[in-house]
Every structure is written in structure tokens, then in C-alpha cells.
Design a protein around this motif. Sequence first.
Motif, mmCIF file in Angstrom:
data_model
loop_
_atom_site.group_PDB
_atom_site.id
_atom_site.type_symbol
_atom_site.label_atom_id
_atom_site.label_comp_id
_atom_site.label_asym_id
_atom_site.label_seq_id
_atom_site.Cartn_x
_atom_site.Cartn_y
_atom_site.Cartn_z
ATOM 1 N N GLU A 218 0.828 -1.209 0.000
ATOM 2 C CA GLU A 218 0.000 0.000 0.000
ATOM 3 C C GLU A 218 0.861 1.257 0.000
ATOM 4 O OE1 GLU A 218 -3.642 0.280 2.397
ATOM 5 O OE2 GLU A 218 -3.285 -1.797 2.977
ATOM 6 N N ALA A 221 2.058 2.164 -3.480
ATOM 7 C CA ALA A 221 1.002 2.814 -4.264
ATOM 8 C C ALA A 221 0.779 4.251 -3.783
ATOM 9 C CB ALA A 221 -0.286 2.008 -4.165
ATOM 10 N N THR A 224 3.648 6.526 -4.882
ATOM 11 C CA THR A 224 3.541 6.816 -6.311
ATOM 12 C C THR A 224 2.530 7.930 -6.566
ATOM 13 O OG1 THR A 224 4.145 4.539 -6.881
ATOM 14 C CG2 THR A 224 3.008 5.837 -8.582
#
Length: 331
Positions: A218, A221, A224
Amino acid sequence: MATIKDVAKLAQVSTATVSRVLNGNGYVHSETKQRVAVAIKELNYRPNDVARNLFKGRSKTIALFVPDIMNPYFPELARAVEDVAQKEEYTFILCNTDDDLEKERKYLEALTQKSLDGLVIVSSTMISEYIKEFNIPVVALDRILYEGVPSVTVNNFEGAQEAVKYLKEIGCKKIAHLAGPQDVRNAEQRRGGYMSEVEQESWFQSSLVERGGYGIEEAMASTTRLLKAHPDIDGLFAANDLMAVGAIKACETLGINIPDQLSIVGFDGIMLGKTTSPSLTTMAQPIYDIGTAAVEMLIQQIRDPDLLIDMKEFQVKLVERGSTIRKEEVT
């Protein structure tokens, strides 16, 4: 192998009398004690520790409930609990709960049927009614459960403040935060420490805070998303070390150099942080000392249920490694 019945028969007493002699409970005439002692010696009888402890209403067993055994923080914590438990001659049971209330309850039901003596628990879901229902000594670890339950924690808010201040001191001009789960108290304390240091800054935006799940995937992500929305971020504070590792991995994928382009600070001080590339700067908890304190407090409660024990808070310490750099050092 001789049994307690064999001892009772040879000493010409009841098994209850033999138990009283073995456990020192109730009055037994000195002559009777002597007969039992002679029978024990003659038969080479070895009392069953489990039976003896159950007679006392104890099993000499304690449990540690953790939400995620895959998070390296918790095995390091468990090692301390196990070491102290073994030293005090307690059996130690480790239970992975996934922060699932029903799973926690089932573990408690099963263990209390086996005369569990006490529980060290890391939980964001356990409620006071359930703890009171099982009526066993409990110490909360890493997170405060509710008033009345002794706890061992660290200064999460102040530690997070220190992490952000450090990022400012080394020259970071725009600092983001990977926050932990919203329902976890220590994650919210760390987010609060971050916010106290940045919310008055001209560059601050609420979108600089991204939620993670205290795990690597997580966090990758979330990092990012952060870096695509704010490519000028040059500092990042993650609410735990696993998320910081996820951030490093995300930067590798995005081609962002750590620490030249982005400095990262984690929180926990797990061993994994020493092995990442670059190694992780972190707000290190004294993990072993925390686990030791929790089980020592628990055993004190077991031995003296009327003992009043409140809370113990440890201090975190900044450990500088390769994931951060002072801006004047960047060439």
C-alpha cells in the motif's frame, strides 16, 4: 512412573492431602507431612507442574496478541516477551489476530478455558466489555486500549514532530506524510505530530498526506500517487518503517534517487531498516525494552491483582542512515 494416587496410598492419606502438601495450601499435621515426604522420596515421585499449577488456578501461561506477524516489528517485540516469560518460568503463546475482534475473542475463549494467566495485547479493535468479561490481567502494548488497562507505549506525537523537524533542518522544503490506518491510535498520533509541524507552512496542502496500511504494498502505491501529484516533494515521513521501505521501492520504480532527490524517515527502528538500499533513517523505538516492560508489568499483576499499574512511555530516538542527506551535501 509413580502418580499422586500412589503417593497417597503409601502415605495412607487422601490425594487432596498430598496436593496440600505439594502446594503449601491449608493445614496439614507435621507428622502427615513427613509421611507424604517419605512416600514421595520412596516412590521417586515427580509432581506434574501443569497439574500443580491448575490446582492453584494457574497454568503459568501468558499470551501475546499481535495484529500482523508479517510486520517485523512484532516478532522483535515477541522475542522480548518470550525471553522474560521463559526467565520467569511462564509458557508463552503468540497469536496473530489481524486486528479482527472476532478472532481475538475466539483466541481468548480458547485460552481462558486452559487457565490463561495473563495477556499482552496489541489491538485496535478489542473493547473494554470483552476484556472485563474474561477477567484476566491485561497489558496493552504499542497502543492504549482504554482507561484502566496498563499500557506500554512510546511518545508517538513528539517522535513524529522530531522526524519532521529533522527533515526541515537538513533542508527539505516540501515534506509529505505516509499515514498509517485511521483506526490505529499510534498512527493518528504520528499524523498529528506531522501536522503540528507543517500545517502553518505556506507550501502545505492536505494532499501531501496519503494513507497507507502499515505495509509495503500500500505504501508503494501511496508514494507513487504522492510523487505524481507533487513531483517537487523533497522530504517524506512515513508512519512506520515498512511504509518507508515501500516508499524507497516506489522511488526505485519512478527513477527518483534516494536521498539526493528525496529524503525519507521512518518510525520504529526494525532490523529491516538496516538492510535496505539505502539504509533507512528512522525514529527508533527501544523495541526489546518495550516488550520486556510489558511482560514484567503483566507478571506483577498476576502475582498481585490489587497492584495499581498505570502506564509506561518510552522515548524514540532519531537514527540517521542513508535515506536522508543534508542538502548542502548534494552535489
